[in-house]
Design a protein around this motif. Structure first.
Motif, PDB file in Angstrom:
ATOM      1  N   UNK A   1       0.866  -1.173   0.000  1.00 49.33           N
ATOM      2  CA  UNK A   1       0.000   0.000   0.000  1.00 49.33           C
ATOM      3  C   UNK A   1       0.911   1.233   0.000  1.00 49.33           C
ATOM      4  N   UNK A   2       0.749   2.140  -0.962  1.00 47.97           N
ATOM      5  CA  UNK A   2       1.549   3.372  -0.923  1.00 47.97           C
ATOM      6  C   UNK A   2       1.104   4.255   0.241  1.00 47.97           C
ATOM      7  N   UNK A   3       2.107   4.821   0.962  1.00 45.06           N
ATOM      8  CA  UNK A   3       1.808   5.675   2.109  1.00 45.06           C
ATOM      9  C   UNK A   3       2.956   6.651   2.332  1.00 45.06           C
ATOM     10  N   UNK A   4       2.709   7.910   2.118  1.00 43.79           N
ATOM     11  CA  UNK A   4       3.691   8.978   2.361  1.00 43.79           C
ATOM     12  C   UNK A   4       5.090   8.639   1.863  1.00 43.79           C
ATOM     13  N   UNK A   5       5.225   8.361   0.587  1.00 40.70           N
ATOM     14  CA  UNK A   5       6.530   8.135  -0.017  1.00 40.70           C
ATOM     15  C   UNK A   5       7.155   6.790   0.283  1.00 40.70           C
ATOM     16  N   UNK A   6       6.387   5.873   0.803  1.00 46.10           N
ATOM     17  CA  UNK A   6       6.909   4.532   1.076  1.00 46.10           C
ATOM     18  C   UNK A   6       5.867   3.501   0.675  1.00 46.10           C
ATOM     19  N   UNK A   7       6.244   2.257   0.716  1.00 42.27           N
ATOM     20  CA  UNK A   7       5.335   1.154   0.445  1.00 42.27           C
ATOM     21  C   UNK A   7       5.189   0.323   1.711  1.00 42.27           C
ATOM     22  N   UNK A   8       3.964   0.185   2.188  1.00 43.29           N
ATOM     23  CA  UNK A   8       3.685  -0.621   3.373  1.00 43.29           C
ATOM     24  C   UNK A   8       3.349  -2.033   2.897  1.00 43.29           C
ATOM     25  N   UNK A   9       4.082  -2.994   3.391  1.00 39.29           N
ATOM     26  CA  UNK A   9       3.853  -4.386   3.002  1.00 39.29           C
ATOM     27  C   UNK A   9       2.591  -4.920   3.658  1.00 39.29           C
ATOM     28  N   UNK A  10       1.862  -5.717   2.898  1.00 41.66           N
ATOM     29  CA  UNK A  10       0.638  -6.336   3.412  1.00 41.66           C
ATOM     30  C   UNK A  10       0.834  -7.846   3.370  1.00 41.66           C
ATOM     31  N   UNK A  11       0.693  -8.474   4.505  1.00 48.95           N
ATOM     32  CA  UNK A  11       0.778  -9.930   4.585  1.00 48.95           C
ATOM     33  C   UNK A  11      -0.566 -10.478   4.994  1.00 48.95           C
ATOM     34  N   UNK A  12      -0.970 -11.560   4.348  1.00 44.39           N
ATOM     35  CA  UNK A  12      -2.233 -12.172   4.752  1.00 44.39           C
ATOM     36  C   UNK A  12      -2.023 -13.634   5.054  1.00 44.39           C
ATOM     37  N   UNK A  13      -2.764 -14.032   6.057  1.00 42.82           N
ATOM     38  CA  UNK A  13      -2.550 -15.334   6.654  1.00 42.82           C
ATOM     39  C   UNK A  13      -3.890 -16.021   6.869  1.00 42.82           C
ATOM     40  N   UNK A  14      -3.862 -17.323   6.986  1.00 42.52           N
ATOM     41  CA  UNK A  14      -5.091 -18.081   7.230  1.00 42.52           C
ATOM     42  C   UNK A  14      -5.194 -18.562   8.672  1.00 42.52           C
ATOM     43  N   UNK A  15      -4.143 -18.414   9.445  1.00 37.50           N
ATOM     44  CA  UNK A  15      -4.146 -18.943  10.805  1.00 37.50           C
ATOM     45  C   UNK A  15      -4.176 -17.844  11.852  1.00 37.50           C
ATOM     46  N   UNK A  16      -4.635 -16.663  11.470  1.00 35.22           N
ATOM     47  CA  UNK A  16      -4.834 -15.580  12.424  1.00 35.22           C
ATOM     48  C   UNK A  16      -6.327 -15.389  12.620  1.00 35.22           C
ATOM     49  N   UNK A  17      -6.690 -14.643  13.609  1.00 36.89           N
ATOM     50  CA  UNK A  17      -8.102 -14.375  13.863  1.00 36.89           C
ATOM     51  C   UNK A  17      -8.609 -13.404  12.796  1.00 36.89           C
ATOM     52  N   UNK A  18      -9.640 -13.760  12.050  1.00 35.61           N
ATOM     53  CA  UNK A  18     -10.139 -12.875  10.988  1.00 35.61           C
ATOM     54  C   UNK A  18     -10.785 -11.597  11.520  1.00 35.61           C
TER      55      UNK A  18
END
Length: 155
Positions: free
Chosen positions: A48-65
């Motif tokens: 996700x672009x945010x103030x001149x940087x890229x924020x990484x997004x990780x998605x998982x199946x074993x976390x609480x939705x």
């Protein structure tokens, strides 16, 4: 639980930029990574672009939705309870107010019970669901939605 978030939709690409900007501003920290449950969201980008940087997004199946985690270069991560986007306004606002109080030691189910929201209710992706997965990302299909500002609470 550090707070709550009431997104307008389950479209991660539309909702995450506003959340990241709000958390960065409120906590005066820079979000580096967002972790979420992959089946609970649509349109999950790798970054996700945010103030001149890229924020990484990780998605998982074993976390609480029902939660989303934001990580920073220093300090503990922030864990937010996700109030489902289709929650009625009064119930969502009551949950936000409850989260703003001292909830230390309460489980997610206990918080939802106190807020009179179903404890078993967790956001789910549509039947289109995940189209493909990679180690740090993937793609999902579904309808596009637009985001509108909604209140959030951080404690």
């Amino acid at each position: 639980m550090d707070g709550a978030w009431w997104p307008s939709s389950r479209d991660a690409a539309a909702e995450l930029p506003g959340l990241i900007a709000a958390v960065d501003r409120l906590l005066e920290r820079v979000t580096l990574r967002v972790g979420l449950h992959g089946d609970a969201w649509q349109h999950i980008p790798r970054r996700i672009p945010a103030h001149g940087r890229q924020v990484r997004v990780g998605w998982f199946r074993y976390t609480d939705p029902r939660v989303i985690t934001l990580s920073f270069a220093s300090g503990e991560p922030v864990v937010l309870l996700i109030i489902p986007s289709d929650t009625a306004g009064a119930a969502a606002e009551a949950t936000l107010k409850l989260i703003a109080q001292d909830i230390a030691g309460l489980s997610i189910d206990a918080i939802l019970n106190l807020a009179h929201l179903p404890a078993s209710r967790a956001p789910r992706a549509t039947a289109d669901g995940p189209a493909g997965w990679e180690n740090e990302g993937g793609s999902v299909s579904g309808q596009e939605t637009t985001s509108t500002a909604r209140p959030s609470a951080l404690t």
